[in-house]
Design a protein around this motif. Sequence first.
Motif, mmCIF file in Angstrom:
data_model
loop_
_atom_site.group_PDB
_atom_site.id
_atom_site.type_symbol
_atom_site.label_atom_id
_atom_site.label_comp_id
_atom_site.label_asym_id
_atom_site.label_seq_id
_atom_site.Cartn_x
_atom_site.Cartn_y
_atom_site.Cartn_z
ATOM 1 N N THR A 83 -11.512 7.384 -0.604
ATOM 2 C CA THR A 83 -11.740 8.586 -1.406
ATOM 3 C C THR A 83 -10.430 9.365 -1.470
ATOM 4 O OG1 THR A 83 -12.368 9.876 0.527
ATOM 5 C CG2 THR A 83 -14.158 8.786 -0.666
ATOM 6 N N GLY A 84 -10.414 10.348 -2.363
ATOM 7 C CA GLY A 84 -9.229 11.197 -2.461
ATOM 8 C C GLY A 84 -8.683 11.235 -3.871
ATOM 9 N N PRO B 252 -14.253 3.427 -7.087
ATOM 10 C CA PRO B 252 -14.861 4.497 -7.897
ATOM 11 C C PRO B 252 -14.839 5.885 -7.266
ATOM 12 C CG PRO B 252 -16.537 2.981 -7.043
ATOM 13 C CD PRO B 252 -15.217 2.367 -6.746
ATOM 14 N N GLU B 253 -14.565 5.961 -5.949
ATOM 15 C CA GLU B 253 -14.535 7.281 -5.293
ATOM 16 C C GLU B 253 -13.153 7.942 -5.362
ATOM 17 O OE1 GLU B 253 -17.375 8.708 -3.995
ATOM 18 O OE2 GLU B 253 -18.305 6.934 -4.901
ATOM 19 N N VAL B 254 -12.176 7.223 -5.897
ATOM 20 C CA VAL B 254 -10.817 7.766 -5.977
ATOM 21 C C VAL B 254 -10.608 8.409 -7.351
ATOM 22 C CG1 VAL B 254 -8.341 7.215 -5.935
ATOM 23 C CG2 VAL B 254 -9.915 6.044 -4.369
ATOM 24 N N LYS C 53 0.357 4.234 6.739
ATOM 25 C CA LYS C 53 0.308 2.805 6.374
ATOM 26 C C LYS C 53 -1.061 2.396 5.832
ATOM 27 C CE LYS C 53 3.980 0.785 9.086
ATOM 28 N NZ LYS C 53 4.408 0.822 10.457
ATOM 29 N N GLU C 54 -2.100 3.041 6.323
ATOM 30 C CA GLU C 54 -3.454 2.663 5.898
ATOM 31 C C GLU C 54 -4.011 3.634 4.856
ATOM 32 O OE1 GLU C 54 -4.728 -0.177 7.071
ATOM 33 O OE2 GLU C 54 -2.868 -0.384 8.214
ATOM 34 N N GLY C 55 -3.179 4.472 4.286
ATOM 35 C CA GLY C 55 -3.674 5.508 3.374
ATOM 36 C C GLY C 55 -3.845 5.027 1.940
ATOM 37 N N LEU C 56 -4.240 5.964 1.089
ATOM 38 C CA LEU C 56 -4.554 5.694 -0.313
ATOM 39 C C LEU C 56 -3.326 5.212 -1.087
ATOM 40 C CD1 LEU C 56 -6.835 5.824 -2.359
ATOM 41 C CD2 LEU C 56 -6.342 8.258 -2.697
ATOM 42 N N PHE D 104 -3.018 1.639 -3.048
ATOM 43 C CA PHE D 104 -2.711 1.590 -4.482
ATOM 44 C C PHE D 104 -1.503 0.684 -4.744
ATOM 45 C CE2 PHE D 104 -0.152 3.482 -7.971
ATOM 46 C CZ PHE D 104 -0.996 3.186 -9.034
ATOM 47 N N LEU D 105 -0.463 0.827 -3.941
ATOM 48 C CA LEU D 105 0.751 0.022 -4.124
ATOM 49 C C LEU D 105 0.461 -1.457 -3.895
ATOM 50 C CD1 LEU D 105 3.262 2.390 -2.352
ATOM 51 C CD2 LEU D 105 3.181 1.909 -4.808
ATOM 52 N N LYS D 106 -0.371 -1.759 -2.895
ATOM 53 C CA LYS D 106 -0.742 -3.154 -2.646
ATOM 54 C C LYS D 106 -1.526 -3.706 -3.830
ATOM 55 C CE LYS D 106 -2.910 -6.306 0.653
ATOM 56 N NZ LYS D 106 -3.434 -7.148 -0.415
ATOM 57 N N PHE D 107 -2.415 -2.888 -4.381
ATOM 58 C CA PHE D 107 -3.214 -3.309 -5.534
ATOM 59 C C PHE D 107 -2.307 -3.651 -6.714
ATOM 60 C CE2 PHE D 107 -5.498 -2.611 -9.471
ATOM 61 C CZ PHE D 107 -6.719 -3.230 -9.238
ATOM 62 N N LEU D 108 -1.337 -2.763 -7.009
ATOM 63 C CA LEU D 108 -0.414 -3.027 -8.107
ATOM 64 C C LEU D 108 0.393 -4.294 -7.844
ATOM 65 C CD1 LEU D 108 1.221 0.354 -9.206
ATOM 66 C CD2 LEU D 108 -0.657 -0.873 -10.279
#
Length: 226
Positions: A24-25, A52-54, A210-213, A217-221
């Motif tokens: 979330t966030g 969906p919570e972001v 390291k475990e944040g949003l 996001f960067l890993k997803f990209l």
Amino acid sequence: AAQAMIEAAEAGIQDITNKTEQPTGVLRLTVPAIMANSPITGQFARFALTYPEVRITLDYSDLRRELIEDGFDVAISIGGLKDSSFKAKKLMEIQRKLVAAPAYLAAQKKVKYPKDLDGWDWLELAPVWNIKPMFVHGEKREVVSNRKSQISVNNAQALCQLARAGAGLALIPDFLVEPDIESGELISVLDDWSLEALNVYAVWPANVPKEGLIMLFLKFLNDNID
């Protein structure tokens, strides 16, 4: 029956746990306006559908944004990293074509080499104008250093429109210009030379968790951009 009820209750608890583990966030991104129609925008949508919570706020601008002072979490940037206190990762490359309207080209001499374009009217895309175009043909590399510019614009869509109207040469990303080349409204110039691509980076503060949003996001990209 009692066992089934216990299992159902445990499954329900697990379901709640899974839901609470959803990230979330708010993620605040600043992106060059030239990239509004690029494939990266589709990846932002995919990230939103996956999480969906972001909540995501996208700032498409060609004004220089300050990552920390202007309140952004990640900047998508074309070109190199200017501030060593941030981290950066290359995400993708933007391929470009040099194009002009048929009417503009009809009034010019035929060209074989990039140096033949010295003194031609170039439409200036202000945010990336300082990056001199490097043309590549096999082992040969040539930069056009003398680009005359009557019109400067800060918007890639407007750049396309000006080129279609015959106002000069334009360097336009493939993803924007291919339909105009197919329709014949614009012609690709120096087709046997390729242009060095523009590198696109994600830039973020060095001290993020390291475990944040942001890292999610960067890993997803990184995993999803070709």
